[in-house]
Design a protein around this motif. Structure first.
Motif, mmCIF file in Angstrom:
data_model
loop_
_atom_site.group_PDB
_atom_site.id
_atom_site.type_symbol
_atom_site.label_atom_id
_atom_site.label_comp_id
_atom_site.label_asym_id
_atom_site.label_seq_id
_atom_site.Cartn_x
_atom_site.Cartn_y
_atom_site.Cartn_z
ATOM 1 N N THR A 1 0.676 -1.169 0.167
ATOM 2 C CA THR A 1 -0.050 -0.066 0.051
ATOM 3 C C THR A 1 0.765 1.310 0.053
ATOM 4 N N PHE A 2 0.661 2.248 -1.014
ATOM 5 C CA PHE A 2 1.316 3.444 -0.965
ATOM 6 C C PHE A 2 0.941 4.352 0.010
ATOM 7 N N CYS A 3 -0.401 4.479 0.073
ATOM 8 C CA CYS A 3 -0.966 5.305 1.225
ATOM 9 C C CYS A 3 -2.553 4.926 1.222
ATOM 10 N N ALA A 4 -3.081 4.586 2.447
ATOM 11 C CA ALA A 4 -4.429 4.269 2.904
ATOM 12 C C ALA A 4 -5.305 5.432 2.919
ATOM 13 N N GLY A 5 -4.634 6.669 3.069
ATOM 14 C CA GLY A 5 -5.443 7.824 2.960
ATOM 15 C C GLY A 5 -5.936 8.130 4.646
ATOM 16 N N ALA A 6 -6.993 8.974 4.875
ATOM 17 C CA ALA A 6 -6.981 9.435 6.110
ATOM 18 C C ALA A 6 -7.257 8.169 7.045
ATOM 19 N N SER A 7 -6.445 8.498 8.313
ATOM 20 C CA SER A 7 -6.633 7.644 9.497
ATOM 21 C C SER A 7 -7.956 7.362 10.145
ATOM 22 N N PHE A 8 -8.600 6.353 9.840
ATOM 23 C CA PHE A 8 -10.058 6.027 10.506
ATOM 24 C C PHE A 8 -10.069 6.165 12.078
ATOM 25 N N ASP A 9 -9.030 5.763 12.862
ATOM 26 C CA ASP A 9 -9.027 5.935 14.031
ATOM 27 C C ASP A 9 -8.927 7.472 14.393
ATOM 28 N N GLU A 10 -8.362 8.404 13.775
ATOM 29 C CA GLU A 10 -8.657 9.895 13.961
ATOM 30 C C GLU A 10 -9.725 10.505 13.545
ATOM 31 N N LEU A 11 -10.402 10.126 12.587
ATOM 32 C CA LEU A 11 -11.720 10.468 11.956
ATOM 33 C C LEU A 11 -12.701 10.347 12.934
ATOM 34 N N ILE A 12 -12.620 8.716 13.480
ATOM 35 C CA ILE A 12 -13.527 8.620 14.273
ATOM 36 C C ILE A 12 -13.643 9.417 15.943
ATOM 37 N N SER A 13 -12.497 9.863 16.041
ATOM 38 C CA SER A 13 -12.303 10.785 17.356
ATOM 39 C C SER A 13 -12.787 12.172 17.046
ATOM 40 N N ILE A 14 -12.947 12.575 15.875
ATOM 41 C CA ILE A 14 -13.341 13.967 15.765
ATOM 42 C C ILE A 14 -14.552 14.320 16.409
ATOM 43 N N LYS A 15 -14.531 15.234 17.096
ATOM 44 C CA LYS A 15 -15.893 15.728 17.975
ATOM 45 C C LYS A 15 -16.471 17.054 17.829
ATOM 46 N N ASP A 16 -15.911 17.750 16.984
ATOM 47 C CA ASP A 16 -16.089 19.147 16.784
ATOM 48 C C ASP A 16 -15.655 19.679 15.335
#
Length: 252
Positions: free
Chosen positions: A59-74
């Motif tokens: 994988t060259f790059c899987a894009g945005a980190s899902f762990d970080e995306l799900i932690s966004i609250k605002d």
């Protein structure tokens, strides 16, 4: 191994390498580190050309980190995260040196945006691409201008709408995202070494002028990509997106 961004310069060729243990996905800190490294090397006179690559062979790059995306609250946090991709694309756009992209494996979402922002991309036959953003309730807003500039509006719409389907490296070459596609990583690296060596001995002033001309019409991207980041930052808070990301994480 822990995530890193590192660089080296040898014989006029600057190499920037990034890595993340989760398929080279991109948390916000990683994005900012990568943007800073590209900007720094762009200013280093000892580097005549830049090669951008990632570790690993799948994988060259899987894009945005899902762990970080799900932690966004605002909204503020969402804007800050997606601005990271804007910083990388704009750093690549404004670097006064040609950037060669080494796409050795699959590219997803933001990874396609990074590959599209390279001035000349080499790839292997396994370097399939996918813009998966719509499948998780957002859209390729930030990377969209870079991808559309490279492949054209029709192909960009195809990638965006059919968000769950992979397109082959050959398809990406036909759409001009990849300049050359090779059967193996070893053959690709030989091609990269040959072109990088030629560019390292070319006139830096001429290449800087050419780079500026090649990116004409993108002067508003500092503002545009920040506006696009705000769109993604808002959508990532929606119930639809939160549920969709959680489903993807469970499958992974």
């Amino acid at each position: 191994m822990e995530a890193f961004v590192k660089s080296e310069i040898k014989n006029g060729i600057g190499t920037i390498t990034f890595f993340h243990p989760q398929s080279n996905s991109m948390p916000g800190t990683q994005l900012r580190n990568l943007a800073a490294e590209i900007e720094k090397m762009g200013k280093d006179d000892s580097a005549k050309v830049i090669v951008l690559k990632s570790e690993g062979d799948k994988t060259f790059c899987a894009g945005a980190s899902f762990d970080e995306l799900i932690s966004i609250k605002d909204i503020g946090t969402g804007l800050k995260f997606f601005t990271g991709f804007a910083l990388v694309i704009n750093a690549m756009r404004k670097a006064p040196k040609f950037i060669i992209g080494r796409i050795q494996g699959k590219a997803v979402g933001g990874g396609v945006g990074i590959a599209s922002s390279a001035d000349y991309s080499f790839a292997t036959e396994s370097a399939s691409i996918k813009l998966s953003e719509l499948a998780v309730g957002i859209g390729p807003f930030v990377v969209g201008p870079a991808v559309e500039r490279k492949v054209g509006t029709s192909a960009f719409c195809q990638l965006t709408i059919n968000a769950t389907e992979w397109q082959t490296a050959q398809w990406a070459k036909e759409k001009s995202l990849y300049a050359e596609v090779f059967p193996t990583i070893e053959e690709m690296d030989k091609g990269i070494d040959t072109l990088a060596a030629k560019l390292a001995s070319s006139n830096p002033e001429a290449m800087a002028m050419l780079k500026k001309i090649m990116w004409e019409g993108t002067e508003n991207w500092d503002t545009l990509l920040t506006e696009r980041a705000a769109m993604s930052g808002k959508l990532v808070l929606s119930e639809f997106t939160v549920n969709a990301i959680n489903k993807f994480k469970q499958k992974a």
